[in-house]
Design an enzyme around this catalytic site. Structure first.
Site, mmCIF file in Angstrom:
data_model
loop_
_atom_site.group_PDB
_atom_site.id
_atom_site.type_symbol
_atom_site.label_atom_id
_atom_site.label_comp_id
_atom_site.label_asym_id
_atom_site.label_seq_id
_atom_site.Cartn_x
_atom_site.Cartn_y
_atom_site.Cartn_z
ATOM 1 N N SER A 164 28.687 -55.458 -0.494
ATOM 2 C CA SER A 164 27.598 -54.556 -0.908
ATOM 3 C C SER A 164 27.485 -53.392 0.062
ATOM 4 C CB SER A 164 26.258 -55.303 -0.954
ATOM 5 O OG SER A 164 26.327 -56.441 -1.768
ATOM 6 N N HIS A 178 21.898 6.459 5.482
ATOM 7 C CA HIS A 178 23.078 5.825 4.872
ATOM 8 C C HIS A 178 22.755 5.378 3.449
ATOM 9 C CE1 HIS A 178 24.140 5.498 9.217
ATOM 10 N NE2 HIS A 178 25.350 5.765 8.739
ATOM 11 N N HIS A 228 24.233 10.386 1.025
ATOM 12 C CA HIS A 228 25.253 10.490 2.073
ATOM 13 C C HIS A 228 26.630 10.152 1.493
ATOM 14 C CE1 HIS A 228 27.540 9.850 5.729
ATOM 15 N NE2 HIS A 228 27.712 8.568 5.420
ATOM 16 N N HIS A 280 31.742 3.662 0.781
ATOM 17 C CA HIS A 280 31.972 3.285 2.183
ATOM 18 C C HIS A 280 30.713 2.787 2.901
ATOM 19 C CE1 HIS A 280 30.223 7.194 3.178
ATOM 20 N NE2 HIS A 280 30.148 6.785 4.430
ATOM 21 N N ASP A 281 29.519 3.017 2.355
ATOM 22 C CA ASP A 281 28.290 2.509 2.981
ATOM 23 C C ASP A 281 27.444 1.692 2.003
ATOM 24 O OD1 ASP A 281 28.401 3.223 5.665
ATOM 25 O OD2 ASP A 281 27.750 5.283 5.271
ATOM 26 N N ASP A 300 33.183 11.626 6.796
ATOM 27 C CA ASP A 300 32.000 10.818 7.086
ATOM 28 C C ASP A 300 31.044 11.544 8.029
ATOM 29 O OD1 ASP A 300 30.342 8.611 6.991
ATOM 30 O OD2 ASP A 300 31.389 7.549 8.589
#
Length: 880
Positions: free
Chosen positions: A391, A621, A625, A661-662, A773
């Site tokens: 068991s 950001h 942007h 990219h952000d 950037d």
């Protein structure tokens, strides 16, 4: 046949050897083969007796035989020092595995002997190689156990033949009964042979043999593997579940001899106080005389007791000569018994280790179902430990002493397990299981009804009779008790011993590992399901509705000239959110990307709107942007010579990278992610944390339904563009830019810039991404000043979090208390990062010269502000 005829036949056979060999192959039986072996140097028992005497032990130091008997094919191995080795490694006999298997099959006297001529020829060839096999080639016991073969047994003669030989040639008879037991590894069969041989040896009517078992942790018990008429026991031995008979240590004549090591020779057995005639009365047999002697091993330990009763002829009882004869034979019996016991232990160890390996295999094979893991482990435990019930009770997470699930397996198996659906299932040994759960200590009960911890009501409820219980805690990898494992009632009726305890301990450990792995798998599966649901929810809320796409489809696409998209001095704040989306479509169109890659217009609109939606509402950001970076890239591709050197896929990758990219930027930088040990830093590590997140977010959008603008690519083309995309987004990390810019600067200064090799193209694409950037530094002063304020707003927000939440001093550029130093910080930024980059770009391609001019113009403005700052600072300090 006369001698002349015999010589003629022999001469003819010598000249016709092929016929002679074929005839031998067809006609020879196993007895003839054994005679051939004995004639050609395999009668080594006789050689051993003549050289070393009757005592010997199992040994084979360093893999080389130390006596003639070591070279035999049997199971009894000796050394010349008459010492028994304490290691199983000394059971080695070095023969090639495949050769031995074939030879054993040939030697074994069975009814299925190979009958073909080729098989017999191969068999004799194996025999000839018998004594020339390389040393240390295989462990013979492992070979026997794994292949389930038995060593060839010496053909035992009929009892009547032995009796006749006993009276006609005593020396030959003694060698016969030694060879009879020399290579029998089955303890039951061996016991039968020994009983018969000792009875004949001393002319006894009946005999008995008891071997010592269970010495670990106690004095042991004398056990008979076969039932034979015997006397002198203290009580009538009870036959156990495995068919053996047990005599308590030190009780009766047999127990006394086993305890004391003395020889007991009784002429009138009934007159001895140690004798008990209960056996005689039950079976109707009269014991007059008896001879009982201990059997010892090479270490002089008593490993058994031999008894012969009722001398048949001559003397009224057994004589001193009988004692001497029996004393000479019993050392050989001791060697044979020890070998058989060792082989039996080796076999059990092998089977147990094999079962444990199978458990490990089961754990790795089955981790998806908790029930299956536990049931498989229980089946292995029950089979190996030979118990009636096994068991496993799993602990209730909300309680320290209760169970929420029970697995109970009976013998024979009846459909596996039962759970909490039946109340009595939880009652099976429940109090003992609870005690183990609470204390964490194992419990081994040999007699349940004599132990106060056992509740007999459990048996009354289930109709089951519990005799013995072994119960252990089951722990997870953190050593926390997660349940209890329990086995009940050994099948042979004996209590669980130390060997069972150790083996069940291993099973409980494996059971814990299996449960832990299964639970982890369930957690991972649950987490995966939650993630899938979260992705579905996010996908729905992060994408745009169809009606919003329709609005853009009906709008007229503005001209690039009208939007001034090719202008280096483009005003970053001139377009609203919807106009930026339309301008994005225009840039894709004017770069020829829609036509060249067959991008669906609806998909492009949906993708751009979704990208816009996945930018957060942070100060800098954000979506604006991202669009402004893409606008500068568009102008660079239109105005400079870069487009001539870049492939269409590279241009597509750069354009998509600028817009993505952000993505999902949180308004804090990589250093902040590391300081706060954010989920992003844990997921992506400390290198380019945010940039990796931006890329993955971009891929997630592309993989969303009806968002894949790369849908018409082949798999190779898709992989290529995705690699360009990843490389471009990661290039926006300034730490990566600093690593590659020196190579770019040197190549430009030495006029060695090449667009032909892969590394140079990677560097140029990285430089272009950074150029776009940070291009706000090149824009007209009004734009540059506004952008600088937005950047500082974001920086100051991060600085406030560092000061208030992390209790650390922020950097000067993020310290709100030093916001008046913005002109100084901007000059450092321009001189350290911007000017070197745009000077090299202008040298590479004069078309970039307007960007350098914009940087220089903005620097002059920042220099004026810094001069004013210093003048104010001087006034404050001097008061003038």
């Amino acid at each position: 046949m006369t001698d002349m005829n015999a010589s003629i036949v022999e001469e003819w056979l010598d000249t016709n050897q092929e016929f002679m060999q074929n005839y031998f192959m067809r006609r020879a039986d196993i007895l003839l083969i054994n005679k051939w072996l004995l004639h050609h140097g395999f009668n080594i028992l006789q050689e051993y007796v003549s050289q070393f005497g009757p005592r010997g032990s199992i040994s084979q130091e360093n893999g080389s035989p130390s006596s003639p008997l070591d070279r035999c094919s049997g199971d009894v191995f000796f050394d010349g020092k008459h010492h028994r080795s304490n290691s199983k490694k000394h059971l080695r006999q070095d023969y090639a595995k495949s050769k031995m298997r074939n030879m054993f099959r040939t030697y074994e006297p069975t009814s299925t002997q190979e009958s073909t001529t080729e098989a017999r020829r191969n068999s004799l060839k194996e025999m000839r190689m018998f004594r020339s096999l390389p040393p240390n080639s295989v462990n013979i016991l492992s070979l026997l156990i794994q292949s389930r073969v038995r060593l060839p047994r010496y053909p035992s003669k009929d009892i009547d033949i032995k009796r006749e030989l006993r009276h006609t040639n005593e020396r030959e008879f003694f060698l016969e009964i030694v060879k009879d037991i020399a290579n029998d590894l089955d303890l039951k069969s061996l016991s039968s042979k020994i009983i018969a041989n000792i009875s004949i040896l001393v002319d006894g009517d009946k005999g008995s043999l008891f071997v010592v078992e269970g010495r670990s942790g106690g004095r042991g018990t004398l056990v008979s593997k076969i039932f034979d008429i015997h006397s002198g026991t203290y009580i009538l031995p009870a036959t156990s579940g495995d068919g053996s008979i047990r005599v308590p240590w030190g009780k009766g004549v047999i127990g006394h001899v086993g305890d004391s090591g003395e020889t007991v020779n009784l002429t009138k057995a009934s007159q001895d106080p140690r004798f008990n005639d209960e056996v005689d009365r039950i079976i109707g047999y009269k014991t007059e005389s008896l001879l009982c002697m201990p059997i010892r091993n090479a270490d002089d330990d008593i490993i058994g007791v031999a008894q012969v009763i009722n001398k048949k002829e001559g003397e009224q009882g057994f004589t001193k000569d009988d004692e001497k004869l029996l004393g000479t034979y019993l050392p050989f019996c001791g060697i044979a018994i020890y070998n058989a016991q060792l082989f039996e232990a080796y076999s059990k160890d092998y089977e147990r280790n094999k079962a444990l390996l199978e458990v490990v295999h089961d754990l790795f094979e089955e981790q998806t179902s908790l029930d299956n893991v536990i049931l498989k482990t229980m089946q292995r435990a029950q089979t190996l430990l030979k118990c009636e019930r096994c068991s496993v009770l799993l602990r209730d997470g909300s309680s320290e002493k209760s169970f929420n699930k029970v697995f109970d397996m009976g013998c024979p198996l009846k459909n596996g397990h039962s759970t909490t659906s039946a109340e009595h299932d939880l009652c099976l040994g429940n109090k003992i299981a609870e005690l183990v759960l609470i204390t964490g200590e194992s419990i081994n009960i040999s007699d349940a009804y004599q132990d106060p911890r056992f509740d007999p009501k459990t048996d009354q409820i289930t109709g089951y009779h519990t005799r013995s219980i072994l119960c252990k805690p089951v722990r997870n990898r953190d050593f926390q008790i997660i349940g209890v494992a329990q086995i009940v009632n050994r099948l042979d009726g004996h209590p669980f011993d130390d060997s069972d305890d150790q083996l069940f301990e291993a099973f409980s450990i494996f059971c814990g590992l299996g449960i832990n792995n299964a639970q982890l798998y369930e957690e991972v599966a649950l987490a995966s399901a939650r993630q899938q649901v979260a992705l579905e929810v996010l996908s729905f809320h992060a994408t745009v509705p169809s009606d919003e796409i329709t609005q853009f489809k009906v709008k007229k696409l503005p001209d690039a000239q009208e939007l001034r998209l090719e202008d280096w001095k483009f005003n970053d704040f001139s377009l609203n959110r919807d106009e930026m989306v339309m301008a994005g479509i225009r840039m894709f169109n004017d770069l020829g990307l829609i036509r060249k890659f067959r991008i669906d217009y609806d998909v492009l609109c949906r993708w751009l709107l979704t990208v816009r939606k996945n930018y957060r509402n942070v100060a800098y950001h954000n979506w604006r942007h991202a669009f402004n970076v893409c606008q500068v890239m568009f102008a660079a591709l239109k105005k400079t010579n870069c487009r001539r050197h870049l492939s269409d896929k590279e241009i597509l990758g750069l354009t998509v990278a600028c817009l993505c990219h952000d993505l999902d930027h949180r308004g804090t930088n990589n250093a902040f992610q590391q300081k706060t040990s954010s989920a992003l830093s844990q997921l992506y590590g400390t290198k380019a944390t945010l940039e990796n997140h931006h890329f993955n977010h971009a891929v997630m959008i592309l993989n969303s339904e009806q968002h894949n603008i790369f849908a018409n690519f082949t798999s190779d083309e898709y992989s290529e563009v995705i690699n360009f995309l990843k490389h471009a987004i990661l290039a926006t990390d300034l730490s990566i830019h600093i690593q590659v810019r020196d190579k770019f600067f040197n190549a430009v200064n030495q006029d060695q810039l090449s667009w032909d090799d892969r590394e140079s193209r990677d560097i140029i694409r990285s430089i272009l991404m950074t150029t776009c950037d940070i291009a706000a530094i090149t824009k007209p002063w009004e734009v540059q000043r506004k952008v600088a304020d937005l950047v500082m707003t974001e920086f100051f927000d991060q600085g406030d979090k560092e000061r208030n939440e992390l209790k650390i001093q922020p950097q000067a550029c993020m310290d709100r208390e030093k916001q008046d130093e913005l002109p100084k910080l901007q000059l450092s930024w321009i001189d350290g990062i911007c000017l070197p980059l745009y000077k090299s770009l202008s040298k590479m391609d004069p078309c970039f010269k307007p960007l350098l001019d914009g940087v220089l113009e903005n620097r002059s403005w920042w220099e004026v502000l810094d001069t004013e700052r210093l003048a104010k600072h001087t006034v404050v300090e001097t008061g003038v």
